[in-house]
Design a protein around this motif. Sequence first.
Motif, PDB file in Angstrom:
ATOM      1  N   LEU A 116       0.973   4.473 -16.207  1.00 47.60           N
ATOM      2  CA  LEU A 116       0.615   3.259 -15.483  1.00 47.60           C
ATOM      3  C   LEU A 116       1.502   2.098 -15.894  1.00 47.60           C
ATOM      4  O   LEU A 116       1.953   1.318 -15.042  1.00 47.60           O
ATOM      5  CB  LEU A 116      -0.856   2.919 -15.724  1.00 47.60           C
ATOM      6  CG  LEU A 116      -1.358   1.633 -15.063  1.00 47.60           C
ATOM      7  CD1 LEU A 116      -1.184   1.699 -13.554  1.00 47.60           C
ATOM      8  CD2 LEU A 116      -2.829   1.382 -15.425  1.00 47.60           C
ATOM      9  N   SER A 117       1.789   1.978 -17.186  1.00 45.14           N
ATOM     10  CA  SER A 117       2.615   0.853 -17.642  1.00 45.14           C
ATOM     11  C   SER A 117       4.018   0.931 -17.062  1.00 45.14           C
ATOM     12  O   SER A 117       4.600  -0.082 -16.667  1.00 45.14           O
ATOM     13  CB  SER A 117       2.666   0.812 -19.177  1.00 45.14           C
ATOM     14  OG  SER A 117       3.322   1.947 -19.705  1.00 45.14           O
TER      15      SER A 117
ATOM     16  N   LEU B   3       8.964  10.610 -13.929  1.00 43.38           N
ATOM     17  CA  LEU B   3       9.432   9.360 -14.526  1.00 43.38           C
ATOM     18  C   LEU B   3      10.953   9.323 -14.604  1.00 43.38           C
ATOM     19  O   LEU B   3      11.576   8.298 -14.305  1.00 43.38           O
ATOM     20  CB  LEU B   3       8.829   9.193 -15.923  1.00 43.38           C
ATOM     21  CG  LEU B   3       7.349   8.814 -15.983  1.00 43.38           C
ATOM     22  CD1 LEU B   3       6.846   8.863 -17.420  1.00 43.38           C
ATOM     23  CD2 LEU B   3       7.119   7.430 -15.393  1.00 43.38           C
ATOM     24  N   VAL B   4      11.562  10.436 -14.988  1.00 43.31           N
ATOM     25  CA  VAL B   4      13.021  10.494 -15.063  1.00 43.31           C
ATOM     26  C   VAL B   4      13.635  10.260 -13.686  1.00 43.31           C
ATOM     27  O   VAL B   4      14.605   9.505 -13.546  1.00 43.31           O
ATOM     28  CB  VAL B   4      13.483  11.840 -15.648  1.00 43.31           C
ATOM     29  CG1 VAL B   4      14.990  12.016 -15.501  1.00 43.31           C
ATOM     30  CG2 VAL B   4      13.098  11.938 -17.126  1.00 43.31           C
TER      31      VAL B   4
ATOM     32  N   MET C 152       1.193   6.281  -7.260  1.00 40.38           N
ATOM     33  CA  MET C 152       0.005   6.957  -7.773  1.00 40.38           C
ATOM     34  C   MET C 152       0.080   8.456  -7.514  1.00 40.38           C
ATOM     35  O   MET C 152      -0.347   9.256  -8.354  1.00 40.38           O
ATOM     36  CB  MET C 152      -1.255   6.359  -7.150  1.00 40.38           C
ATOM     37  CG  MET C 152      -1.572   4.962  -7.672  1.00 40.38           C
ATOM     38  SD  MET C 152      -3.284   4.449  -7.384  1.00 40.38           S
ATOM     39  CE  MET C 152      -3.360   4.536  -5.604  1.00 40.38           C
ATOM     40  N   GLU C 153       0.620   8.840  -6.372  1.00 38.71           N
ATOM     41  CA  GLU C 153       0.741  10.262  -6.064  1.00 38.71           C
ATOM     42  C   GLU C 153       1.758  10.939  -6.971  1.00 38.71           C
ATOM     43  O   GLU C 153       1.487  11.995  -7.553  1.00 38.71           O
ATOM     44  CB  GLU C 153       1.143  10.430  -4.592  1.00 38.71           C
ATOM     45  CG  GLU C 153       1.266  11.869  -4.144  1.00 38.71           C
ATOM     46  CD  GLU C 153      -0.075  12.590  -4.097  1.00 38.71           C
ATOM     47  OE1 GLU C 153      -0.069  13.833  -4.209  1.00 38.71           O
ATOM     48  OE2 GLU C 153      -1.111  11.913  -3.958  1.00 38.71           O
ATOM     49  N   ARG C 154       2.922  10.330  -7.127  1.00 35.10           N
ATOM     50  CA  ARG C 154       3.983  10.952  -7.925  1.00 35.10           C
ATOM     51  C   ARG C 154       3.626  11.028  -9.403  1.00 35.10           C
ATOM     52  O   ARG C 154       3.989  11.997 -10.081  1.00 35.10           O
ATOM     53  CB  ARG C 154       5.300  10.184  -7.751  1.00 35.10           C
ATOM     54  CG  ARG C 154       5.895  10.283  -6.367  1.00 35.10           C
ATOM     55  CD  ARG C 154       7.254   9.618  -6.279  1.00 35.10           C
ATOM     56  NE  ARG C 154       8.265  10.303  -7.072  1.00 35.10           N
ATOM     57  CZ  ARG C 154       9.557   9.991  -7.058  1.00 35.10           C
ATOM     58  NH1 ARG C 154       9.979   8.987  -6.291  1.00 35.10           N
ATOM     59  NH2 ARG C 154      10.414  10.661  -7.800  1.00 35.10           N
ATOM     60  N   LEU C 155       2.901  10.033  -9.902  1.00 35.42           N
ATOM     61  CA  LEU C 155       2.562   9.991 -11.322  1.00 35.42           C
ATOM     62  C   LEU C 155       1.127  10.444 -11.591  1.00 35.42           C
ATOM     63  O   LEU C 155       0.595  10.228 -12.670  1.00 35.42           O
ATOM     64  CB  LEU C 155       2.783   8.579 -11.862  1.00 35.42           C
ATOM     65  CG  LEU C 155       4.232   8.105 -11.800  1.00 35.42           C
ATOM     66  CD1 LEU C 155       4.369   6.694 -12.348  1.00 35.42           C
ATOM     67  CD2 LEU C 155       5.149   9.054 -12.575  1.00 35.42           C
TER      68      LEU C 155
ATOM     69  N   GLU D  75       0.821  -1.210   0.000  1.00 37.20           N
ATOM     70  CA  GLU D  75       0.000   0.000   0.000  1.00 37.20           C
ATOM     71  C   GLU D  75       0.854   1.258   0.000  1.00 37.20           C
ATOM     72  O   GLU D  75       0.525   2.253  -0.647  1.00 37.20           O
ATOM     73  CB  GLU D  75      -0.946  -0.006   1.202  1.00 37.20           C
ATOM     74  CG  GLU D  75      -2.140  -0.924   1.029  1.00 37.20           C
ATOM     75  CD  GLU D  75      -2.948  -0.554  -0.205  1.00 37.20           C
ATOM     76  OE1 GLU D  75      -3.405   0.604  -0.314  1.00 37.20           O
ATOM     77  OE2 GLU D  75      -3.109  -1.416  -1.096  1.00 37.20           O
ATOM     78  N   SER D  76       1.962   1.228   0.744  1.00 35.26           N
ATOM     79  CA  SER D  76       2.856   2.382   0.775  1.00 35.26           C
ATOM     80  C   SER D  76       3.451   2.658  -0.601  1.00 35.26           C
ATOM     81  O   SER D  76       3.467   3.799  -1.066  1.00 35.26           O
ATOM     82  CB  SER D  76       3.972   2.149   1.794  1.00 35.26           C
ATOM     83  OG  SER D  76       4.927   3.201   1.751  1.00 35.26           O
ATOM     84  N   ARG D  77       3.933   1.603  -1.251  1.00 34.18           N
ATOM     85  CA  ARG D  77       4.563   1.773  -2.559  1.00 34.18           C
ATOM     86  C   ARG D  77       3.543   2.181  -3.617  1.00 34.18           C
ATOM     87  O   ARG D  77       3.797   3.085  -4.414  1.00 34.18           O
ATOM     88  CB  ARG D  77       5.237   0.459  -2.973  1.00 34.18           C
ATOM     89  CG  ARG D  77       5.962   0.517  -4.314  1.00 34.18           C
ATOM     90  CD  ARG D  77       7.069   1.549  -4.304  1.00 34.18           C
ATOM     91  NE  ARG D  77       7.795   1.584  -5.558  1.00 34.18           N
ATOM     92  CZ  ARG D  77       8.665   2.532  -5.887  1.00 34.18           C
ATOM     93  NH1 ARG D  77       8.898   3.516  -5.053  1.00 34.18           N
ATOM     94  NH2 ARG D  77       9.294   2.485  -7.047  1.00 34.18           N
TER      95      ARG D  77
END
Length: 513
Positions: free
Chosen positions: A427-428, A461-462, A403-406, A396-398
């Motif tokens: 997502l991919s 992403l980078v 989801m927050e960062r992306l 859940e943490s990961r």
Amino acid sequence: MAVPNARGARVELSGWGWKHAGRAAHALRGVDLVVEPGERVLLLGASGAGKSTLLHALAGLTGPDSAIGGDQEGMLRVDGEPASRGRGGVGLVAQDPEAQLVMARAGDDVAFGLENLGVARGEIWPRVERALAEVGFPYGLRHSTGALSGGEKQRLVIAGALAMRPRLLLLDEPTANLDPVGAALVRDLLARLLVESEATLVLVEHRVADVMDLVDRVVVVEPGGGVIADGAPAKVFAEHGRSLAEQGVWVPGEEPAPNPSPAPGGAPVLAAEGVIARTPFQLGVRAAPARTVLEDVDLTVSAGTVTALTGPNGAGKSTLLTLLAGLSKPHRGRVVPCGPLAEVDRRPLARWPARRLARHVGTVFQHAEDQFVTAEVRDELRFAPLRAGLGEAEIESRVGELMERLRLTHLAHVHPYTLSGGEKRRLSVATALSSGPAHAPDVLALDEPTFGQDTRTWAELVELLADLRTQGRAITMATHDRLLLRNLTDVRVRVADGRAVPVAAGRADEEDV
């Protein structure tokens, strides 16, 4: 600015909104917009702002009895009629070219739209051949559409749209999968055809600087809302440039400048030895003969290093990437594990059991939907860490962090197939990273990982990939993204003419991309 006596279509939206089926929030709402005949509009907004949705609506694909289900409000007209009644005068190049291919042979695919418009048979094939030549399509009319690379499919779809000579041309990142030479060719072709036809253009493109000469107006939309900026490009960027850049819009001169930690480098983990790859055998008397894509390729991939595969469309970058990932078997030669990876299994990667391969090699496909296996975004991100045996709290943490960062949090319970192109790509990539640094695959093979991203998600992403490189993971990617190459590449390999040749350090020629 309206063009006098233009032959293009007129677009009008008033209080228009759209909510996709199964979604709680609107993709767009309260859109008020008029595009006069012959205008050339660049449609901007952050990733997921509803740009593709608006193009689909203008093409008549939304609304009652249309291809895309959902709830529509307000008014949308093309030349005074609902968009669904004027499809014959509209040419759409969508974000995913594969979704638009309908025929098995290239020439037939371009002819399909012309036949549906009732164009005289004697006129169809000259128009098909001209359109294919103008976009630089490298094969004949009978070439299989299933044997094309992503960039080649994009050229074919563009040819099909232009051959119809539409009055309204809708382009959703039309050059995103093209090499620089092909992208320039298509932009030059569009500039010429727009002058000749006086068609109205609505264009979505993240890399704004490349298309400034094509457009005379910029319209910016916001997620779930309407138009927040509209006017001449220079005026819009002068008045709103800073705020647009903060929202993730690719404003000229405001490109992201990440500062990833240096590559630690390491020992080889994969080696391609004398690899030869050929196109798949096809059935049928008119099937294209098999051809050699890669010949005698020798390549080493090292830990703690980002290796970028560059080169023209159709050269074999994606083919080489799938070979390095163990997802396909070379016609001859082999791809073997090295160092710590060889201690897991010394056999060529193509012979590894699927579960073992998935544990040690993470893959992001060119067509993102090919790798989705669940019905919700959150479950898609939970899938890999669950298989890796992580505890619920760690999962859940990961998942929450990714989801927050992306910027996927608001899409947690949405079906992955209904995401925008940029959201699917995020997502991919996230699924390949979801097990966390301690459990991440030893090797990541990524096909165009930054496709369709705004500046904020591009930078995230980078940073995520740079963190994995610091952890000693080997990253191999096929890309045309010059900014990505500049900021996150240690080894560049040019794939062309059947060869894979390292590019000397410091070279930045566009032909290498």
